[in-house]
Design a protein around this motif. Sequence first.
Motif, PDB file in Angstrom:
ATOM      1  N   MET A   6       0.841  -0.672  -0.032  1.00 43.73           N
ATOM      2  CA  MET A   6       0.125  -0.232   0.232  1.00 43.73           C
ATOM      3  C   MET A   6       0.907   1.022   0.168  1.00 43.73           C
ATOM      4  SD  MET A   6      -3.224  -1.035   2.792  1.00 43.73           S
ATOM      5  CE  MET A   6      -3.734   0.382   3.119  1.00 43.73           C
ATOM      6  N   THR A   7       1.091   2.194  -0.915  1.00 47.66           N
ATOM      7  CA  THR A   7       0.975   3.155  -0.620  1.00 47.66           C
ATOM      8  C   THR A   7       1.221   4.344   0.266  1.00 47.66           C
ATOM      9  OG1 THR A   7      -0.477   4.653  -1.578  1.00 47.66           O
ATOM     10  CG2 THR A   7       1.389   3.009  -3.648  1.00 47.66           C
ATOM     11  N   LEU A   8       1.559   5.698   1.015  1.00 49.19           N
ATOM     12  CA  LEU A   8       1.402   6.412   1.580  1.00 49.19           C
ATOM     13  C   LEU A   8      -0.333   7.148   1.010  1.00 49.19           C
ATOM     14  CD1 LEU A   8       1.953   7.948   4.276  1.00 49.19           C
ATOM     15  CD2 LEU A   8       3.423  10.156   2.252  1.00 49.19           C
ATOM     16  N   LEU A   9      -0.790   7.476   0.567  1.00 50.91           N
ATOM     17  CA  LEU A   9      -1.945   8.207   0.038  1.00 50.91           C
ATOM     18  C   LEU A   9      -3.091   6.932   0.469  1.00 50.91           C
ATOM     19  CD1 LEU A   9      -3.290  10.022  -1.286  1.00 50.91           C
ATOM     20  CD2 LEU A   9      -3.979   9.409  -3.455  1.00 50.91           C
ATOM     21  N   ASP A  10      -2.960   5.442   0.252  1.00 53.49           N
ATOM     22  CA  ASP A  10      -3.867   4.072   0.231  1.00 53.49           C
ATOM     23  C   ASP A  10      -3.785   4.690   2.445  1.00 53.49           C
ATOM     24  OD1 ASP A  10      -4.130   3.835  -2.370  1.00 53.49           O
ATOM     25  OD2 ASP A  10      -2.911   2.320  -1.718  1.00 53.49           O
ATOM     26  N   TRP A  11      -2.811   4.880   3.450  1.00 53.19           N
ATOM     27  CA  TRP A  11      -2.623   4.950   4.115  1.00 53.19           C
ATOM     28  C   TRP A  11      -3.257   6.081   4.354  1.00 53.19           C
ATOM     29  CZ3 TRP A  11      -2.060   0.569   7.122  1.00 53.19           C
ATOM     30  CH2 TRP A  11      -1.328  -0.436   6.608  1.00 53.19           C
ATOM     31  N   LEU A  12      -3.844   6.993   3.986  1.00 48.51           N
ATOM     32  CA  LEU A  12      -3.846   8.673   4.463  1.00 48.51           C
ATOM     33  C   LEU A  12      -5.530   8.053   3.955  1.00 48.51           C
ATOM     34  CD1 LEU A  12      -0.760  10.747   3.384  1.00 48.51           C
ATOM     35  CD2 LEU A  12      -1.457  10.323   5.927  1.00 48.51           C
ATOM     36  N   THR A  13      -5.493   7.649   2.873  1.00 49.27           N
ATOM     37  CA  THR A  13      -6.793   7.134   2.251  1.00 49.27           C
ATOM     38  C   THR A  13      -7.768   6.724   4.194  1.00 49.27           C
ATOM     39  OG1 THR A  13      -6.728   7.650   0.434  1.00 49.27           O
ATOM     40  CG2 THR A  13      -8.540   6.683   1.265  1.00 49.27           C
ATOM     41  N   LEU A  14      -6.674   5.526   4.231  1.00 49.69           N
ATOM     42  CA  LEU A  14      -7.460   4.104   5.572  1.00 49.69           C
ATOM     43  C   LEU A  14      -7.950   5.258   7.106  1.00 49.69           C
ATOM     44  CD1 LEU A  14      -8.564   1.825   6.167  1.00 49.69           C
ATOM     45  CD2 LEU A  14      -5.968   1.505   7.102  1.00 49.69           C
ATOM     46  N   ALA A  15      -6.913   6.757   6.879  1.00 52.13           N
ATOM     47  CA  ALA A  15      -6.692   7.260   8.102  1.00 52.13           C
ATOM     48  C   ALA A  15      -8.104   7.628   7.950  1.00 52.13           C
ATOM     49  CB  ALA A  15      -5.687   7.779   8.451  1.00 52.13           C
ATOM     50  N   SER A  16      -8.254   8.538   6.707  1.00 49.89           N
ATOM     51  CA  SER A  16      -8.949   9.462   6.830  1.00 49.89           C
ATOM     52  C   SER A  16     -10.382   8.334   6.706  1.00 49.89           C
ATOM     53  CB  SER A  16      -9.080   9.971   5.096  1.00 49.89           C
ATOM     54  OG  SER A  16      -8.098  10.412   5.347  1.00 49.89           O
ATOM     55  N   TYR A  17     -11.068   7.358   6.736  1.00 46.96           N
ATOM     56  CA  TYR A  17     -12.591   6.785   6.612  1.00 46.96           C
ATOM     57  C   TYR A  17     -12.336   6.349   8.091  1.00 46.96           C
ATOM     58  CZ  TYR A  17     -13.528   6.376   1.483  1.00 46.96           C
ATOM     59  OH  TYR A  17     -13.881   6.819   0.613  1.00 46.96           O
ATOM     60  N   ILE A  18     -11.470   5.789   8.966  1.00 56.08           N
ATOM     61  CA  ILE A  18     -11.311   5.639  10.126  1.00 56.08           C
ATOM     62  C   ILE A  18     -11.779   6.531  11.220  1.00 56.08           C
ATOM     63  CG2 ILE A  18     -10.271   4.752  12.708  1.00 56.08           C
ATOM     64  CD1 ILE A  18      -8.395   3.441   9.928  1.00 56.08           C
ATOM     65  N   ALA A  19     -11.105   8.637  10.097  1.00 54.35           N
ATOM     66  CA  ALA A  19     -11.330   9.289  11.217  1.00 54.35           C
ATOM     67  C   ALA A  19     -12.828  10.181  11.063  1.00 54.35           C
ATOM     68  CB  ALA A  19     -10.607  10.536  10.421  1.00 54.35           C
ATOM     69  N   LEU A  20     -13.668   9.438   9.756  1.00 54.06           N
ATOM     70  CA  LEU A  20     -14.691  10.288   9.258  1.00 54.06           C
ATOM     71  C   LEU A  20     -15.933   9.007  10.591  1.00 54.06           C
ATOM     72  CD1 LEU A  20     -15.474   9.884   5.317  1.00 54.06           C
ATOM     73  CD2 LEU A  20     -15.268  12.099   6.831  1.00 54.06           C
ATOM     74  N   ASN A  21     -16.125   7.843   9.815  1.00 55.99           N
ATOM     75  CA  ASN A  21     -16.499   6.466  11.472  1.00 55.99           C
ATOM     76  C   ASN A  21     -16.392   6.941  12.360  1.00 55.99           C
ATOM     77  OD1 ASN A  21     -17.982   4.435   9.748  1.00 55.99           O
ATOM     78  ND2 ASN A  21     -16.145   4.400   8.517  1.00 55.99           N
ATOM     79  N   ILE A  22     -15.202   8.264  12.821  1.00 59.44           N
ATOM     80  CA  ILE A  22     -15.189   7.762  14.753  1.00 59.44           C
ATOM     81  C   ILE A  22     -16.036   9.174  14.657  1.00 59.44           C
ATOM     82  CG2 ILE A  22     -13.827   8.908  16.449  1.00 59.44           C
ATOM     83  CD1 ILE A  22     -11.808   6.868  15.198  1.00 59.44           C
ATOM     84  N   ASP A  23     -16.279  10.107  13.738  1.00 56.00           N
ATOM     85  CA  ASP A  23     -17.018  11.389  14.146  1.00 56.00           C
ATOM     86  C   ASP A  23     -18.724  10.232  13.606  1.00 56.00           C
ATOM     87  OD1 ASP A  23     -17.606  14.117  14.003  1.00 56.00           O
ATOM     88  OD2 ASP A  23     -17.968  13.325  12.306  1.00 56.00           O
TER      89      ASP A  23
END
Length: 88
Positions: free
Chosen positions: A1-18
Motif C-alpha cells: 500500500m502506498t502512503l496515499l492508501d494509508w492516508l485514505t484509510l486513516a481518513s475513513y477511520i476518522a470519518l467513521n469515528i466522527d
Amino acid sequence: MTLLDWLTLASYIALNIDIILQIRRIHHTKSSNDLSIVGMTIRCIAVLIILAKFISISDVALIVGQLVVTLTFILYFGLAIVYFKHRK
C-alpha cells in the motif's frame, strides 16, 4: 500500500469515528433537535453518489471505505429520524 492508501484509510477511520460519536450523542441525549434532517438527507445522497462513483472506477480500497461510511451514516440518519419523530 502506498502512503496515499494509508492516508485514505486513516481518513475513513476518522470519518467513521466522527459519525459514531454523533450516534452516541443522539442516543445519550435522546434528541436530534440540533440536526437538520434536510441537510442529513442531502449528505446521505452525496455519500451514496460517491459510493457509486468508486464502484464505477473499481477501486476496492475506496469502495470498502466508502461502504463503511455509508452504512455508518445510514445508521446515524435512521437514529436521527427516530428521535426527530419523537419531538413532534
